[in-house]
Design an enzyme around this catalytic site. Structure first.
Site, PDB file in Angstrom:
ATOM      1  N   GLY A  86       0.817  -1.220   0.000  1.00  0.00           N
ATOM      2  CA  GLY A  86       0.000   0.000   0.000  1.00  0.00           C
ATOM      3  C   GLY A  86       0.845   1.261   0.000  1.00  0.00           C
ATOM      4  CB  ALA A 137      10.199  15.413  -7.371  1.00  0.00           C
ATOM      5  CE  LYS A 156      10.021  18.198 -11.085  1.00  0.00           C
ATOM      6  NZ  LYS A 156      10.303  16.779 -10.896  1.00  0.00           N
ATOM      7  CG  LEU A 169      10.073   1.233  -5.065  1.00  0.00           C
ATOM      8  CD1 LEU A 169      10.266   1.557  -3.583  1.00  0.00           C
ATOM      9  CD2 LEU A 169      11.100   1.988  -5.908  1.00  0.00           C
ATOM     10  CB  ILE A 220       5.399   8.533  -9.141  1.00  0.00           C
ATOM     11  CG1 ILE A 220       5.983   8.389  -7.726  1.00  0.00           C
ATOM     12  CG2 ILE A 220       3.871   8.512  -9.076  1.00  0.00           C
ATOM     13  CD1 ILE A 220       5.651   9.527  -6.781  1.00  0.00           C
TER      14      ILE A 220
HETATM   15  C1  LIG Z   1      15.819   7.706  -2.275  1.00  0.00           C
HETATM   16  C2  LIG Z   1      14.600   7.637  -3.130  1.00  0.00           C
HETATM   17  C3  LIG Z   1      14.027   8.813  -3.607  1.00  0.00           C
HETATM   18  C4  LIG Z   1      12.908   8.755  -4.457  1.00  0.00           C
HETATM   19  N1  LIG Z   1      12.389   9.916  -4.976  1.00  0.00           N
HETATM   20  C5  LIG Z   1      11.402   9.844  -5.905  1.00  0.00           C
HETATM   21  C6  LIG Z   1      10.876  11.002  -6.529  1.00  0.00           C
HETATM   22  O1  LIG Z   1      11.268  12.124  -6.213  1.00  0.00           O
HETATM   23  N2  LIG Z   1       9.917  10.844  -7.464  1.00  0.00           N
HETATM   24  C7  LIG Z   1       9.442   9.617  -7.823  1.00  0.00           C
HETATM   25  O2  LIG Z   1       8.595   9.524  -8.724  1.00  0.00           O
HETATM   26  N3  LIG Z   1       9.873   8.517  -7.187  1.00  0.00           N
HETATM   27  C8  LIG Z   1      10.837   8.591  -6.271  1.00  0.00           C
HETATM   28  N4  LIG Z   1      11.278   7.462  -5.649  1.00  0.00           N
HETATM   29  C9  LIG Z   1      10.601   6.194  -5.906  1.00  0.00           C
HETATM   30  C10 LIG Z   1       9.311   6.165  -5.089  1.00  0.00           C
HETATM   31  O3  LIG Z   1       9.586   6.343  -3.728  1.00  0.00           O
HETATM   32  C11 LIG Z   1       8.590   4.850  -5.293  1.00  0.00           C
HETATM   33  O4  LIG Z   1       8.507   4.569  -6.656  1.00  0.00           O
HETATM   34  C12 LIG Z   1       7.194   4.940  -4.746  1.00  0.00           C
HETATM   35  O5  LIG Z   1       7.203   5.378  -3.414  1.00  0.00           O
HETATM   36  C13 LIG Z   1       6.500   3.616  -4.818  1.00  0.00           C
HETATM   37  O6  LIG Z   1       6.964   2.698  -3.897  1.00  0.00           O
HETATM   38  P1  LIG Z   1       6.207   1.318  -3.772  1.00  0.00           P
HETATM   39  O7  LIG Z   1       4.777   1.589  -3.535  1.00  0.00           O
HETATM   40  O8  LIG Z   1       6.590   0.474  -4.929  1.00  0.00           O
HETATM   41  O9  LIG Z   1       6.892   0.658  -2.498  1.00  0.00           O
HETATM   42  P2  LIG Z   1       6.760   1.004  -0.940  1.00  0.00           P
HETATM   43  O10 LIG Z   1       6.461   2.412  -0.672  1.00  0.00           O
HETATM   44  O11 LIG Z   1       7.980   0.433  -0.287  1.00  0.00           O
HETATM   45  O12 LIG Z   1       5.501   0.181  -0.461  1.00  0.00           O
HETATM   46  C14 LIG Z   1       5.574  -1.208  -0.238  1.00  0.00           C
HETATM   47  C15 LIG Z   1       4.280  -1.663   0.423  1.00  0.00           C
HETATM   48  O13 LIG Z   1       4.295  -3.080   0.511  1.00  0.00           O
HETATM   49  C16 LIG Z   1       3.911  -3.451   1.796  1.00  0.00           C
HETATM   50  N5  LIG Z   1       4.470  -4.776   2.082  1.00  0.00           N
HETATM   51  C17 LIG Z   1       5.731  -5.207   1.868  1.00  0.00           C
HETATM   52  N6  LIG Z   1       5.855  -6.483   2.265  1.00  0.00           N
HETATM   53  C18 LIG Z   1       4.645  -6.855   2.703  1.00  0.00           C
HETATM   54  C19 LIG Z   1       4.128  -8.058   3.262  1.00  0.00           C
HETATM   55  N7  LIG Z   1       4.896  -9.136   3.457  1.00  0.00           N
HETATM   56  N8  LIG Z   1       2.832  -8.087   3.637  1.00  0.00           N
HETATM   57  C20 LIG Z   1       2.034  -7.014   3.473  1.00  0.00           C
HETATM   58  N9  LIG Z   1       2.465  -5.846   2.960  1.00  0.00           N
HETATM   59  C21 LIG Z   1       3.758  -5.790   2.592  1.00  0.00           C
HETATM   60  C22 LIG Z   1       4.426  -2.356   2.690  1.00  0.00           C
HETATM   61  O14 LIG Z   1       3.773  -2.319   3.920  1.00  0.00           O
HETATM   62  C23 LIG Z   1       4.078  -1.136   1.832  1.00  0.00           C
HETATM   63  O15 LIG Z   1       2.738  -0.794   2.027  1.00  0.00           O
HETATM   64  C24 LIG Z   1      12.361   7.502  -4.782  1.00  0.00           C
HETATM   65  C25 LIG Z   1      12.900   6.338  -4.245  1.00  0.00           C
HETATM   66  C26 LIG Z   1      14.017   6.389  -3.438  1.00  0.00           C
HETATM   67  C27 LIG Z   1      14.588   5.119  -2.883  1.00  0.00           C
END
Ligand SMILES: Cc1cc2nc3c(=O)[nH]c(=O)nc-3n(C[C@H](O)[C@H](O)[C@H](O)COP(=O)(O)OP(=O)(O)OC[C@H]3O[C@@H](n4cnc5c(N)ncnc54)[C@H](O)[C@@H]3O)c2cc1C
Length: 511
Positions: free
Chosen positions: A12, A50, A78, A334, A347
């Protein structure tokens, strides 16, 4: 008729809630149902603030009200990204969300600009970009809808609080029928015959089945990686940064700037993202070239205001899955890949993958042709972004640190080298229809990083030089004059989408 597709999203963060909001917002309930499982204990990555202009299209498409979202997510506008010290120390350029100039004398603007510089007329390309001039002046307004106006030549994106944006999408999705389950997935079962994911088991013991699983578990890649074993193609030899340290700081009273800043440092680069209530900061670095402590201390000594928390460290590896859709599991976010946030593309890649999934929406039994096409499109998006990011590192003239010397001499993908050579020798920019980035973006970064073409479009010579110079001077004056009349970004935001979280001292001193 098929019964509705039963979709379970695990995770989430921004990826999971973007997927849930889009499916619940767009797909009819007799076609699909959505359930999202997330674990508060595990939490989200907590960065990603961003964005790119496509997000507005995504939000508009699924029915998000812009001002409402911005107000609740502490968002600002932006217009581009400023790159400081990238080409060489002391340099600065903005990659804008818009074009430079307008065609003059039957040729694209930049060809005339190259012609002007080659004939000894020193002009700065940045002065001919409406969003760059507005950014430097700290101004913002919506683009004009009249295509004949120079003030129509840009688009915009947002800076926001990632957790607040995900929370906003969660409420949006739940109002449209998405069901959320709090819990940790501790086990994943495969169907013995097909190899599809049959179910996930929660810590509570509940077993959850689905027709289609969307893996949004972040870097853990619980379904696509750990369970299905889809390999990760690493790109560290071209993009050596593998860590980041992040910290928010106080926003100082004064201008609210409508752009992200990326400042090159000895072993990577530092971001600065202005939100309404605070400023987001981070140092993305290559651990082969600097220690964690040194990176944190560089970051903390280069903040605009007081740090609001202890610095937080993150580890990553540039690359992508060799297949983002495998069996009945689609990885988004990710879990599917990571490219450093230099051009704020993550994003975008998430929401683009969701849009592609909606276009190629499966039935209960997944047609392998849909899966193959989805993977082709996602791979292409990643590969294009990869080349664009590598360009920033490769085309540098810095001689002050090992990372920059390494990047300048590394072998880059042929797909990038061909584009670069084409521009260098002809002044033309390769165009493609699918994927980021447009020629305007390539131009901004080529010239910003010091890559100048040897020639320009021969058609440009049709117009007498003096006449062309007169036109480009007129254009520059017109942009400056129009930008002068724009409202300041701070005043615009306070009017349009004021967040309740802005400290009183800043709200009163809005400029
Ligand atoms: C340093 C850094 C800077 C960034 N800056 C930018 C930016 O400026 N602009 C941009 O577009 N993107 C940026 N990103 C990328 C961006 O943060 C991600 O693409 C975005 O937040 C999406 O993450 P996600 O939802 O894939 O993963 P996450 O936010 O890690 O979410 C993972 C989810 O999975 C759940 N989960 C994991 N394992 C389990 C399990 N076993 N059971 C139940 N739930 C589980 C967690 O609870 C969480 O809800 C950046 C990334 C990094 C590392």
């Amino acid at each position: 008729m098929d019964t509705p597709l039963n979709i379970v999203i695990v995770g989430g963060g921004t990826a999971g809630w973007s997927a849930a909001a889009a499916i619940a917002g767009i797909v009819s309930r007799n076609v699909a149902s959505v359930r999202l499982i997330e674990s508060e204990e595990i939490g989200t990555v907590g960065v990603g603030e961003a964005t790119l202009p496509h997000m507005k299209e995504f939000n508009d498409h699924i029915g998000v009200i812009e001002a409402d979202m911005m107000q609740q997510a502490n968002a600002t506008f932006k217009l581009g990204i400023e790159f400081v010290d990238w080409g060489f120390k002391g340099s600065s350029y903005i990659h804008p969300f818009g074009v430079h100039g307008q065609p003059i004398g039957g040729a694209r603007f930049h060809h005339q600009w190259v012609r002007a510089t080659q004939s000894g007329h020193e002009t700065n390309l940045q002065d001919y970009s409406y969003p760059i001039v507005a950014s430097r002046a700290g101004k913002f307004d919506f683009p004009s809808k009249d295509q004949n106006q120079i003030s129509s030549t840009y688009s915009y994106a947002y800076h926001f609080d990632a957790a607040l944006y995900a929370g906003y999408l969660r409420r949006f999705a739940e109002r449209r029928g998405a069901v959320r389950t709090e819990g940790k997935v501790t086990d994943v079962s495969l169907d013995g015959q097909s190899g599809d994911i049959a179910s996930v088991t929660l810590e509570s013991g509940e077993v959850v089945t689905a027709d289609l699983f969307i893996d949004c578990t972040g870097f853990r890649a619980l379904l696509i990686g750990e369970t299905l074993g889809v390999a990760y193609q690493g790109w560290s030899k071209w993009l050596p940064c593998d860590r980041a340290v992040a910290v928010p700081c106080d926003r100082l009273p004064g201008k609210l700037l409508p752009y992200t800043r990326s400042t090159a440092r000895a072993a990577g680069w530092q971001w600065r993202i202005p939100l309404q209530s605070r400023t987001g900061n981070g140092y993305v670095y290559a651990s082969d070239f600097i220690s964690d402590d040194e990176a944190a201390s560089t970051l903390l000594s280069n903040l605009d205001g007081a740090a609001q928390s202890d610095p937080r460290f993150l580890k990553f590896r540039a690359g992508r899955r060799v297949a983002s859709w495998q069996k009945n599991c689609v990885a988004i976010g990710l879990s599917s890949g990571f490219l450093e946030p230099l051009e704020s593309t993550s994003i975008y890649l998430i929401q683009q993958a969701i849009t592609t999934l909606l276009t190629l929406f499966p039935r209960k039994t997944v047609d392998p042709a849909l899966r193959a096409e989805f993977n082709r499109r996602v791979d292409l998006e990643y590969d294009r972004v990869r080349d664009f990011l590598i360009l920033h590192y490769y085309a540098n003239a810095r001689d002050d640190a090992e990372l920059w010397r390494y990047c300048r001499s590394m072998e880059v993908p042929d797909s990038l080298l061909e584009k670069l050579e084409f521009f260098r020798s002809t002044g033309h920019i390769e165009t493609y229809t699918a994927g980021l980035f447009t020629p305007a973006s390539w131009l901004a970064v080529y010239v910003g990083q010091g890559v100048m073409p040897q020639r320009y479009d021969r058609q440009a010579d049709k117009q007498p030089l003096e006449e062309m110079l007169g036109e480009i001077r007129k254009l520059r004056a017109q942009i400056a004059e129009r930008v002068d009349r724009m409202p300041s970004h701070g005043v615009f935001v306070e009017d349009y989408c004021p967040s309740n979280d802005v400290p009183a001292a800043i709200a009163e001193a809005v400029e």
